[in-house]
Design a protein around this motif. Structure first.
Motif, PDB file in Angstrom:
ATOM      1  N   GLU A 148       1.040  -1.118  -0.096  1.00 32.22           N
ATOM      2  CA  GLU A 148       0.096   0.095   0.102  1.00 32.22           C
ATOM      3  C   GLU A 148       0.910   1.016  -0.060  1.00 32.22           C
ATOM      4  O   GLU A 148       0.637   2.505  -0.676  1.00 32.22           O
ATOM      5  CB  GLU A 148      -0.797  -0.034   1.273  1.00 32.22           C
ATOM      6  CG  GLU A 148      -2.088  -0.980   1.094  1.00 32.22           C
ATOM      7  CD  GLU A 148      -2.912  -0.790   2.519  1.00 32.22           C
ATOM      8  OE1 GLU A 148      -2.636   0.112   3.347  1.00 32.22           O
ATOM      9  OE2 GLU A 148      -3.989  -1.455   2.418  1.00 32.22           O
ATOM     10  N   GLY A 149       1.866   1.325   0.759  1.00 35.25           N
ATOM     11  CA  GLY A 149       2.793   2.234   0.747  1.00 35.25           C
ATOM     12  C   GLY A 149       3.649   2.618  -0.503  1.00 35.25           C
ATOM     13  O   GLY A 149       3.593   3.692  -1.079  1.00 35.25           O
ATOM     14  N   LEU A 150       3.832   1.417  -1.155  1.00 34.85           N
ATOM     15  CA  LEU A 150       4.522   1.423  -2.408  1.00 34.85           C
ATOM     16  C   LEU A 150       3.491   2.255  -3.534  1.00 34.85           C
ATOM     17  O   LEU A 150       3.810   3.115  -4.420  1.00 34.85           O
ATOM     18  CB  LEU A 150       4.909   0.167  -3.166  1.00 34.85           C
ATOM     19  CG  LEU A 150       6.127  -0.344  -2.423  1.00 34.85           C
ATOM     20  CD1 LEU A 150       6.552  -1.655  -3.015  1.00 34.85           C
ATOM     21  CD2 LEU A 150       7.412   0.561  -2.537  1.00 34.85           C
ATOM     22  N   GLU A 151       2.422   1.666  -3.606  1.00 33.87           N
ATOM     23  CA  GLU A 151       1.166   2.411  -4.236  1.00 33.87           C
ATOM     24  C   GLU A 151       1.095   3.954  -4.148  1.00 33.87           C
ATOM     25  O   GLU A 151       0.697   4.497  -5.041  1.00 33.87           O
ATOM     26  CB  GLU A 151      -0.058   1.609  -4.509  1.00 33.87           C
ATOM     27  CG  GLU A 151       0.437   0.189  -4.879  1.00 33.87           C
ATOM     28  CD  GLU A 151      -1.129  -0.840  -4.870  1.00 33.87           C
ATOM     29  OE1 GLU A 151      -2.001  -0.267  -3.994  1.00 33.87           O
ATOM     30  OE2 GLU A 151      -1.048  -1.878  -5.138  1.00 33.87           O
ATOM     31  N   ARG A 152       0.997   4.298  -2.739  1.00 36.46           N
ATOM     32  CA  ARG A 152       1.157   5.504  -2.464  1.00 36.46           C
ATOM     33  C   ARG A 152       2.005   6.468  -2.974  1.00 36.46           C
ATOM     34  O   ARG A 152       1.879   7.624  -3.453  1.00 36.46           O
ATOM     35  CB  ARG A 152       0.542   5.686  -0.953  1.00 36.46           C
ATOM     36  CG  ARG A 152       0.726   7.247  -0.603  1.00 36.46           C
ATOM     37  CD  ARG A 152      -0.415   7.950  -0.933  1.00 36.46           C
ATOM     38  NE  ARG A 152      -0.229   9.351  -0.755  1.00 36.46           N
ATOM     39  CZ  ARG A 152      -0.919  10.233  -1.116  1.00 36.46           C
ATOM     40  NH1 ARG A 152      -1.704  10.126  -2.296  1.00 36.46           N
ATOM     41  NH2 ARG A 152      -0.892  11.411  -0.816  1.00 36.46           N
ATOM     42  N   LEU A 153       3.286   5.751  -2.821  1.00 39.49           N
ATOM     43  CA  LEU A 153       4.497   6.558  -3.304  1.00 39.49           C
ATOM     44  C   LEU A 153       4.460   6.970  -4.744  1.00 39.49           C
ATOM     45  O   LEU A 153       4.743   7.954  -5.250  1.00 39.49           O
ATOM     46  CB  LEU A 153       5.800   5.848  -2.768  1.00 39.49           C
ATOM     47  CG  LEU A 153       6.181   6.122  -1.417  1.00 39.49           C
ATOM     48  CD1 LEU A 153       7.329   5.085  -1.053  1.00 39.49           C
ATOM     49  CD2 LEU A 153       6.569   7.416  -1.401  1.00 39.49           C
ATOM     50  N   GLU A 154       3.802   5.850  -5.462  1.00 39.54           N
ATOM     51  CA  GLU A 154       3.843   5.946  -7.002  1.00 39.54           C
ATOM     52  C   GLU A 154       2.908   7.135  -7.370  1.00 39.54           C
ATOM     53  O   GLU A 154       2.903   7.988  -8.376  1.00 39.54           O
ATOM     54  CB  GLU A 154       3.496   4.874  -7.481  1.00 39.54           C
ATOM     55  CG  GLU A 154       3.453   4.788  -9.122  1.00 39.54           C
ATOM     56  CD  GLU A 154       4.746   4.858  -9.715  1.00 39.54           C
ATOM     57  OE1 GLU A 154       4.760   4.949 -11.155  1.00 39.54           O
ATOM     58  OE2 GLU A 154       5.637   4.562  -9.060  1.00 39.54           O
ATOM     59  N   LYS A 155       1.647   7.243  -6.579  1.00 39.59           N
ATOM     60  CA  LYS A 155       0.631   8.224  -6.800  1.00 39.59           C
ATOM     61  C   LYS A 155       1.375   9.548  -6.466  1.00 39.59           C
ATOM     62  O   LYS A 155       1.298  10.624  -7.362  1.00 39.59           O
ATOM     63  CB  LYS A 155      -0.452   8.020  -6.055  1.00 39.59           C
ATOM     64  CG  LYS A 155      -1.484   6.836  -6.329  1.00 39.59           C
ATOM     65  CD  LYS A 155      -2.758   6.365  -5.522  1.00 39.59           C
ATOM     66  CE  LYS A 155      -3.321   5.417  -6.037  1.00 39.59           C
ATOM     67  NZ  LYS A 155      -4.733   5.100  -5.037  1.00 39.59           N
ATOM     68  N   LEU A 156       2.187   9.593  -5.538  1.00 42.97           N
ATOM     69  CA  LEU A 156       2.570  10.895  -5.038  1.00 42.97           C
ATOM     70  C   LEU A 156       3.812  11.360  -6.089  1.00 42.97           C
ATOM     71  O   LEU A 156       3.889  12.675  -6.591  1.00 42.97           O
ATOM     72  CB  LEU A 156       3.584  10.813  -3.751  1.00 42.97           C
ATOM     73  CG  LEU A 156       2.607  10.712  -2.458  1.00 42.97           C
ATOM     74  CD1 LEU A 156       3.642  10.413  -1.312  1.00 42.97           C
ATOM     75  CD2 LEU A 156       2.184  11.852  -2.294  1.00 42.97           C
ATOM     76  N   VAL A 157       4.452  10.450  -6.867  1.00 43.44           N
ATOM     77  CA  VAL A 157       5.535  10.849  -8.057  1.00 43.44           C
ATOM     78  C   VAL A 157       4.795  11.236  -9.098  1.00 43.44           C
ATOM     79  O   VAL A 157       5.131  12.068  -9.815  1.00 43.44           O
ATOM     80  CB  VAL A 157       6.539   9.470  -8.204  1.00 43.44           C
ATOM     81  CG1 VAL A 157       7.276   9.954  -9.388  1.00 43.44           C
ATOM     82  CG2 VAL A 157       7.240   9.235  -7.266  1.00 43.44           C
ATOM     83  N   LEU A 158       3.466  10.646  -9.195  1.00 44.93           N
ATOM     84  CA  LEU A 158       2.797  11.036 -10.620  1.00 44.93           C
ATOM     85  C   LEU A 158       2.328  12.511 -10.340  1.00 44.93           C
ATOM     86  O   LEU A 158       2.161  13.291 -11.321  1.00 44.93           O
ATOM     87  CB  LEU A 158       1.528  10.246 -10.702  1.00 44.93           C
ATOM     88  CG  LEU A 158       1.656   8.676 -11.368  1.00 44.93           C
ATOM     89  CD1 LEU A 158       0.631   8.165 -11.199  1.00 44.93           C
ATOM     90  CD2 LEU A 158       1.892   9.049 -13.028  1.00 44.93           C
ATOM     91  N   LYS A 159       2.074  12.977  -9.263  1.00 46.65           N
ATOM     92  CA  LYS A 159       1.753  14.467  -8.955  1.00 46.65           C
ATOM     93  C   LYS A 159       2.939  15.471  -8.649  1.00 46.65           C
ATOM     94  O   LYS A 159       2.778  16.580  -8.734  1.00 46.65           O
ATOM     95  CB  LYS A 159       1.094  14.631  -7.560  1.00 46.65           C
ATOM     96  CG  LYS A 159      -0.364  13.832  -7.502  1.00 46.65           C
ATOM     97  CD  LYS A 159      -0.860  13.674  -5.872  1.00 46.65           C
ATOM     98  CE  LYS A 159      -1.199  15.167  -5.711  1.00 46.65           C
ATOM     99  NZ  LYS A 159      -2.108  15.464  -4.528  1.00 46.65           N
ATOM    100  N   MET A 160       4.173  14.984  -8.804  1.00 46.92           N
ATOM    101  CA  MET A 160       5.222  15.705  -8.445  1.00 46.92           C
ATOM    102  C   MET A 160       5.620  16.177 -10.043  1.00 46.92           C
ATOM    103  O   MET A 160       6.093  15.288 -10.927  1.00 46.92           O
ATOM    104  CB  MET A 160       6.520  14.744  -8.212  1.00 46.92           C
ATOM    105  CG  MET A 160       7.720  15.399  -7.776  1.00 46.92           C
ATOM    106  SD  MET A 160       9.302  14.280  -7.251  1.00 46.92           S
ATOM    107  CE  MET A 160       8.577  13.868  -5.722  1.00 46.92           C
ATOM    108  N   GLY A 161       5.819  17.465 -10.235  1.00 43.50           N
ATOM    109  CA  GLY A 161       6.050  18.033 -11.559  1.00 43.50           C
ATOM    110  C   GLY A 161       7.541  18.241 -11.462  1.00 43.50           C
ATOM    111  O   GLY A 161       8.020  18.309 -10.472  1.00 43.50           O
ATOM    112  N   PRO A 162       8.205  18.296 -12.709  1.00 48.05           N
ATOM    113  CA  PRO A 162       9.541  18.924 -12.810  1.00 48.05           C
ATOM    114  C   PRO A 162       9.590  20.325 -12.301  1.00 48.05           C
ATOM    115  O   PRO A 162       8.830  21.095 -12.491  1.00 48.05           O
ATOM    116  CB  PRO A 162       9.700  18.886 -14.199  1.00 48.05           C
ATOM    117  CG  PRO A 162       8.323  19.076 -14.696  1.00 48.05           C
ATOM    118  CD  PRO A 162       7.508  18.338 -14.078  1.00 48.05           C
TER     119      PRO A 162
END
Length: 592
Positions: free
Chosen positions: A303-317
């Motif tokens: 669940e933590g890994l999936e949440r981290l992936e969602k966070l990275v998707l929100k992180m812009g350059p």
């Protein structure tokens, strides 16, 4: 707030004395788009992914080289960044899990992927950027601190008193703790001695592939009680610069060598599971399942890994800060040069719908040989004893492992098995134990002592490593996962070419961090710097590290030593441009 400000000033003084030049003052958070919020940042800094390193009470009880508590400066002496929101004095990227009386310290993505730079006395925080943290020195010193704590009965009594405070431990309590600490240290020391090279990776780099291969094949699949296969571990001497995370989910291949498939949710989970196994507990064993005959028990927090992936998707350059100068007209001229010299077939944003879903596109990620350092390919050719994973495999996904096999195949089997166990609820979770996969069953007897070299090779980055010739009989290509749906061929010297959004924030350059600035990357390889300083001070004119700052020196080799792991050779694109064209190109790269 006064206490926080004092802690920041104190930590920065200590860090400066360590030789790593650290950015000063409270950071200015660089604009990374409207989707990236303060709440997301706080979550990203501490989100548990299942790493289990060491008990918090043990870490607090350890002493640093100078006799101060190991955590006294929040680990900023290694280049970690302070996290005032963490009440355990842990930096960004380290977190705690478990009940309050028995908390475990783990590592998460932000430890290696959060950057802070200094320009004209101001500091700028870049989430997802390559850290300047020296992970090798941290691991080496942690190992040495535990060695010192167990060096004598007197030393261990002081350590035990600190662990149990405020209670006074009985003799039986101290003996039981000593048994557990010794079990932890046998495994960690074997890993440190078998993995860390005599010449350090230095700040901002690590050999992630070597770490993961050694962790899975060297510490997780051997016989009890320690589960070690020491002969499987090799010196991890192919360091790479920590990659930037923004846009990572959009690539259809990833890892520097491009050998990890990417671009959809399943592949993203596999990518994250592989890196989580570096410091998660992993206890594979044969089972009697109806369809799958292996149990890939692990501590990974999916669940933590999936949440981290969602966070990275929100992180812009990151956007070039507004208070840094930029010549917009010159940048427009540079865009034309970029499109002509850099974009087509390499760094262009070419969208495809392959591998993802009907409504989301991914980006083509070319994997090419542009003449850069080749060392990492040698690690992909490591062959190891498969131990407890002998015969493990998943039809069409991961080939069955032979008694001796490639470490990369072992990694794919471990990743696929761990994910399958989680999704189908086939396997069993493992507890935290005492960290690093160390746990003793109830009433276990102390394992027989083994002959260990109690002082790992010194970690220094100021002396150039010896030339590393290509190992004999090393192939020029390797087909991984043959006979499966994931079969593909890797070639020596090939690396990914990413979309360059935010590239200004990712110095030093090339996969091994051997070129300090973008301006230096436009210099012919033979004329590039043979060494430079590494630290947080940034040069916004040349776009990259301030090579004159105080800090560790990174020595690099030339094109005559292409397999050293530290060669500055290759990627000679743009080196024949005029000086004015180079200035225009650099100005445009600031805008990406």
């Amino acid at each position: 707030m006064r206490r926080v400000a004092f802690l920041i000033r104190f930590a920065l003084v200590v860090a400066a004395s360590s030789g790593i030049e650290t950015a000063l003052g409270d950071p200015i958070y660089v604009d990374q788009g409207p989707k990236w919020t303060a709440e997301d940042r706080a979550d990203y800094y501490t989100r548990d992914q299942g790493s289990r390193l060491i008990k918090l009470t043990w870490l607090r009880a350890l002493k640093a080289k100078d006799g101060q508590p190991f955590l006294s400066d929040g680990l900023t002496r290694y280049g970690f960044l302070l996290n005032p929101g963490n009440n355990a004095n842990l930096p960004v990227g380290l977190h705690t899990t478990g009940p309050a009386e028995s908390q475990m310290v783990g590592i998460t993505c932000s430890a290696c992927h959060t950057r802070q730079v200094e320009v004209e006395g101001k500091t700028y925080r870049i989430d997802g950027g390559p850290a300047f943290m020296d992970f090798q020195q941290f691991l080496s010193d942690l190992d040495k601190a535990v060695e010192d704590a167990t060096a004598s009965d007197t030393a261990f009594a002081a350590f035990a008193a600190a662990v149990f405070q405020p209670a006074t431990p009985s003799a039986a309590d101290v003996a039981a703790l000593r048994q557990r600490v010794d079990a932890w240290h046998r495994r960690v020391h074997a890993f440190v001695a078998g993995t860390l090279p005599p010449v350090g990776w230095g700040p901002g780099r690590l050999d992630a592939v070597g770490i993961i291969f050694n962790r899975i094949s060297g510490t997780d699949v051997g016989p009890p009680p320690d589960f070690l296969i020491k002969e499987n571990m090799r010196i991890a001497d192919a360091p790479v610069r920590y990659p930037f995370l923004w846009n990572t989910p959009m690539q259809n291949q990833t890892d520097w060598a491009g050998f990890v498939l990417n671009g959809n949710r399943v592949f993203a989970l596999a990518r994250n599971t592989g890196q989580a196994l570096a410091f998660a507990n992993f206890e594979p064993k044969r089972s009697s399942g109806l369809f799958f005959d292996y149990d890939y028990a692990n501590s990974i927090n999916f669940e933590g890994l999936e949440r981290l992936e969602k966070l990275v998707l929100k992180m812009g350059p990151p956007k070039w800060p507004s208070d840094w100068p930029i010549d917009s007209k010159l940048a427009k001229d540079g865009q034309k040069i970029f499109e002509r010299q850099c974009s087509k077939g390499c760094h262009e944003k070419k969208e495809v719908r392959a591998l993802r879903d009907l409504f989301v596109t991914t980006w083509v990620t070319p994997v090419q040989n542009v003449g850069t350092d080749t060392r990492q390919f040698d690690e992909l050719g490591w062959r190891v004893k498969t131990g407890a994973l002998k015969g493990a495999g998943i039809p069409l996904i991961a080939r069955h492992l032979e008694e001796e096999d490639y470490a990369v195949h072992m990694m794919f089997s471990a990743v696929a098995g761990a994910i399958l166990d989680n999704k189908l609820h086939l396997g069993s979770d493992v507890g935290s134990g005492d960290g690093f996969g160390s746990s003793l069953p109830p009433n276990a007897q102390k394992a027989p002592s083994t002959s260990l070299s109690l002082s790992p090779a010194p970690v220094k980055a100021s002396i150039a490593p010896p030339s590393s010739a290509q190992p004999p009989n090393q192939p020029e290509s390797l087909t991984i996962e043959p006979g499966t749906l994931l079969e593909r061929t890797l070639n020596r010297g090939e690396y990914e070419a990413r979309v360059l959004e935010g590239i200004w924030a990712a110095a030093p350059y090339l996969h091994n961090g051997s070129v300090p600035t973008l301006a230096e990357l436009l210099v012919p390889p033979a004329k590039r710097m043979s060494q430079f300083k590494v630290g947080a001070r940034y040069d916004i004119k040349n776009v990259g590290l301030d090579v004159t700052q105080e800090g560790p020196t990174r020595p690099v080799t030339d094109c005559n030593d292409l397999n050293s792991g530290n060669s500055r050779c290759g990627h000679d694109y743009g080196t024949r441009l005029s000086d004015d064209e180079k200035k225009a190109l650099l100005e445009y790269l600031k805008t990406l």
